[in-house]
Write a protein that holds these residues in place. Structure first.
Motif, short mmCIF file in Angstrom:
data_model
loop_
_atom_site.label_atom_id
_atom_site.label_comp_id
_atom_site.label_asym_id
_atom_site.label_seq_id
_atom_site.Cartn_x
_atom_site.Cartn_y
_atom_site.Cartn_z
N ARG A 113 0.81 -1.22 0.00
CA ARG A 113 0.00 0.00 0.00
C ARG A 113 0.84 1.26 0.00
NH1 ARG A 113 -5.41 -0.52 0.51
NH2 ARG A 113 -5.99 1.61 1.01
N LYS A 116 2.23 1.90 -3.33
CA LYS A 116 1.14 2.32 -4.20
C LYS A 116 0.84 3.81 -4.03
CE LYS A 116 -3.36 0.14 -5.10
NZ LYS A 116 -4.20 -0.92 -4.55
N THR A 117 0.71 4.21 -2.76
CA THR A 117 0.44 5.63 -2.48
C THR A 117 1.58 6.51 -2.99
OG1 THR A 117 -0.60 4.84 -0.47
CG2 THR A 117 -0.36 7.20 -0.70
N ALA A 194 -10.97 4.21 -9.52
CA ALA A 194 -12.23 4.33 -8.79
C ALA A 194 -13.22 3.29 -9.28
CB ALA A 194 -12.80 5.74 -8.95
N CYS A 197 -12.29 -0.09 -7.97
CA CYS A 197 -12.65 -0.22 -6.56
C CYS A 197 -14.14 -0.51 -6.38
CB CYS A 197 -12.32 1.05 -5.81
SG CYS A 197 -10.58 1.32 -5.70
N GLY A 198 -14.93 -0.04 -7.34
CA GLY A 198 -16.37 -0.23 -7.21
C GLY A 198 -16.82 -1.63 -7.57
N LEU B 6 -17.37 3.56 -3.18
CA LEU B 6 -16.19 3.57 -4.04
C LEU B 6 -14.90 3.67 -3.25
CD1 LEU B 6 -17.23 5.83 -7.00
CD2 LEU B 6 -16.57 3.45 -7.07
N SER B 9 -12.33 0.28 -0.55
CA SER B 9 -11.21 -0.65 -0.47
C SER B 9 -9.92 -0.14 -1.08
CB SER B 9 -11.60 -1.96 -1.13
OG SER B 9 -11.98 -1.70 -2.46
N CYS B 10 -10.01 0.72 -2.08
CA CYS B 10 -8.81 0.97 -2.86
C CYS B 10 -8.01 2.20 -2.47
CB CYS B 10 -9.14 1.05 -4.33
SG CYS B 10 -9.57 -0.54 -4.96
N PHE B 11 -8.67 3.21 -1.97
CA PHE B 11 -7.92 4.41 -1.69
C PHE B 11 -7.49 4.44 -0.24
CE2 PHE B 11 -10.17 5.42 -5.49
CZ PHE B 11 -9.21 6.07 -6.22
N SER B 12 -6.27 4.81 -0.05
CA SER B 12 -5.77 4.89 1.31
C SER B 12 -6.55 5.97 2.07
CB SER B 12 -4.29 5.21 1.28
OG SER B 12 -4.08 6.33 0.45
N PRO B 13 -6.60 5.88 3.41
CA PRO B 13 -7.47 6.74 4.19
C PRO B 13 -7.40 8.23 3.81
CG PRO B 13 -6.43 5.16 5.62
CD PRO B 13 -5.87 4.94 4.25
#
Lengths: 312, 330
Positions: A113, A116-117, A194, A197-198, B6, B9-13
């Protein structure tokens, strides 16, 4: 509104007027900055070239019908401009549209993660730089005397020692497309991330049970899952096909590469504003608006057929 | 709301859509940790993983290095720089390029104009766009369909550059600061985004206020605006970045150098091949011997990047959020 039509019309109260006053702001603004210019399109059918007073140009100059349109269609310079606009944009669409999708798919495969960020933080950044800054940086890289890229290209024999990349018409499209790609690909991937993720996690779990490989999952779950988004954005891109990023082009354009760098938008700017050829430039702009309208309506129609909802 | 789903799960906080409560965040991060632990047990990086990682490292370097390259150039003695080969570290360190830029009044004037247009433009635009969006989100609005079509049509067709230029000329906006503000004060696209957001706010709040005799303006300012911070932040940042980065309106409508925004000043500095003005003689001649137009323009580029770097964390956060609000169709 329609509901109240059936019964007796309701009496207007104070709040109705207040709402109307809010909404009518858009009316005033659009009347001046969107609809008034549409009336200005009559200039395309009049001979107002070189008339300095606009009111005179619009009201008093002679009607010439489609003369101005004929003029630019017979103009070899314009044909070159049209070719640049279409060629550059179609090529650009083909090469830059799939990139953010691949980018998103790859980012999605990253497990760590933090990494990734970090990748996202870095690759989004160019999007927020203006074209002047980004262009300035690229011009520094390809500077003939000191730029690291041109030195590199010379040393591997890609270009001659005396070649000035930015002054060479043949390289112009490549510069535009590559800068587009590098500036926009990171940020462009967000919308697809996005969408990814959906997607329903259960699908992936089921695929795991069946022993599907990552490649198979990408191919059979992720890609079909984001295809509505892809179609929508593809059609949006097609509807704007004649719009060049004027700010981008003007940063890289110079007298030497004009042959390949002049597009409709910059052409109109030069003829209309700098040379006062109001009618000629308006006619060119009108031509572009009509084609754009056709493209928008066409893509909207296809979008409705394909995904059930329009893009606008 | 789809926004919430949306982000899950994928975007960090720090990237998540704003409609979250702190609780939800905590809960999520716990789940996240569990997931990570699971991964650690089950998965090792395969060859494909390493290839992807290498790809992204290379790509990141390709993104960062050009900026570094310009930074290095801007800190190098200009005359020495013309020999080429300054790639990773300044060969002959010098801050004279920056001294010239800082002494160049055009840059500061450009900064001033850009800051003014960004602040005034953003505040006024947000106010008007949200007012219209609120009215358009109300079903009670009379002639709602009419307003809708009047707005939407402008997204399909426009008069084009020259007629717009002529209107602006007619209004006397040429060579005026207000040409940066007024023509861009309203945007149909932003209105649609905000309208969708307002439409998602429960009607009960408005009804209660309405029964108490509140007017629409006070309902808007006291109830809706305070509830709309996420969308205001997102759309506001779009507008801010737009104002900060554009130069095309200056090119079209402004010929007075005192009104040039930063980007246009910068563009002229980059395109100028002559040595810049010596800062009205305030700099010692020795400085002028150490610089060239090229390295000075590099310093100008770097100075212009700094404000963007400072706000970048906000930009990234709210733009990611905005993409998700934007994907909610109005």
């Amino acid at each position: 509104m329609q509901k109240s039509v059936g019964k007796k019309r309701k009496k207007w109260v104070k709040n109705d007027f207040q709402l109307l006053s809010m909404a009518s702001f858009s009316l005033i603004f659009l009347a001046v900055f969107a609809y008034l210019p549409m009336f200005g399109l009559v200039l395309a059918f009049k001979d107002g070239d070189g008339v300095l007073n606009i009111a005179n140009a619009i009201l008093q100059s002679d009607w010439v019908g489609f003369e101005k349109f004929k003029e630019f269609f017979l103009d070899m310079d314009f044909m070159n401009v049209l070719w640049n606009t279409i060629g550059l944009n179609v090529l650009s669409l083909i090469l830059t549209f799939p990139a953010p999708i691949l980018f998103a798919l790859l980012i999605n495969e990253l497990k760590n993660r933090k990494f990734k960020t970090a990748v996202q933080t870095v690759t989004f950044f160019p999007q927020f730089l203006s074209w002047v800054i980004y262009g300035g940086i690229v011009l520094a890289l390809i500077n003939m005397d000191t730029g690291i890229l041109s030195q590199l290209f010379v040393s591997i024999g890609l270009i001659g020692e005396t070649t000035d990349i930015i002054g060479e018409p043949d390289y112009f499209w490549a510069i535009i497309i590559l800068t587009n790609l590098f500036k926009g690909v990171g940020w462009g991937s967000v919308i697809y991330l996005a969408a990814i993720c959906g997607l329903d996690g259960a699908l992936y779990e089921a695929a795991d049970m069946d022993g599907a490989s990552r490649w198979k999952k990408m191919l059979h779950i992720t890609l079909p899952g984001i295809s509505p988004t892809v179609i929508t954005y593809l059609l949006l891109a097609i509807s704007g096909l004649l719009n060049n990023g004027v700010e981008q082009i003007l940063v890289f354009q110079n007298q030497l590469n004009l042959d390949r760098s002049e597009v409709i938008d910059t052409f109109v700017l030069k003829y209309g504003i700098r040379n006062n050829m109001y009618s000629y430039a308006t006619a060119v702009g009108f031509f572009k608006s009509v084609i754009s309208l056709v493209l928008i309506l066409g893509s909207n129609f296809i979008a409705k057929r394909a995904t059930g909802e329009g893009i606008l | 709301m789809r926004v919430a789903e949306l982000g899950k799960s994928c975007f960090s906080p720090e990237n998540e859509a704003g409609v979250y409560t702190e609780d939800a965040k905590k809960k999520e991060s716990v789940q996240e940790k569990r997931r990570k632990r699971k991964f650690r047990i089950h998965s090792r990086n395969t060859v494909a993983d390493w290839l992807i990682i290498v790809f992204f490292i290379l790509f990141s370097i390709l993104t960062i290095y050009p900026v570094w390259y310009v930074i290095v150039g801007s800190f190098n003695n200009g005359v020495d720089y013309t020999a080429g080969g300054v790639w990773l570290w300044p060969r002959e360190f010098s801050i004279d390029n920056y001294r010239v830029v800082v002494n160049d009044g055009r840059i500061w004037q450009g900064f001033l104009i850009t800051i003014l247009r960004t602040v005034i433009g953003t505040v006024s635009s947000l106010l008007f766009v949200s007012l219209v969006a609120y009215a358009m989100s109300r079903k009670e609005l009379k002639f709602r369909r009419f307003f809708h079509y009047i707005n939407i049509f402008t997204m399909f067709f426009g008069g084009g550059l020259i007629p717009t230029f002529l209107v602006i000329k007619m209004l006397g906006l040429l060579n005026s600061f207000w040409v940066y503000i007024i023509p861009g004060i309203y945007s149909v696209y932003n209105m649609i985004i905000m309208r969708a957001f307002f439409a998602g706010i429960p009607n009960d709040l408005r009804e209660a206020a309405y029964l108490d005799g509140a007017g629409e303006y006070s309902i808007f300012f006291r109830i809706y605006l305070p509830l709309s911070k996420p969308v205001l932040a997102t759309v506001g940042l779009w507008i801010i970045v737009g104002h900060w980065n554009t130069y095309i309106d200056a090119m079209y409508y402004v010929t007075d150098p005192d009104l040039y925004p930063l980007q246009y000043v910068l563009m002229r500095i980059i395109n100028e091949s002559s040595t810049p003005a010596s800062g009205n003689g305030t700099l010692p001649p020795s400085v002028m011997e150490n610089i060239t137009a090229k390295t000075v323009s590099y310093a100008a580029i770097i100075i212009s990047i700094i404000p963007i770097l400072c706000v970048y964390p906000f930009l990234q956060k709210y733009f990611t959020k905005g993409i998700m609000i934007g994907s909610l169709k109005g």
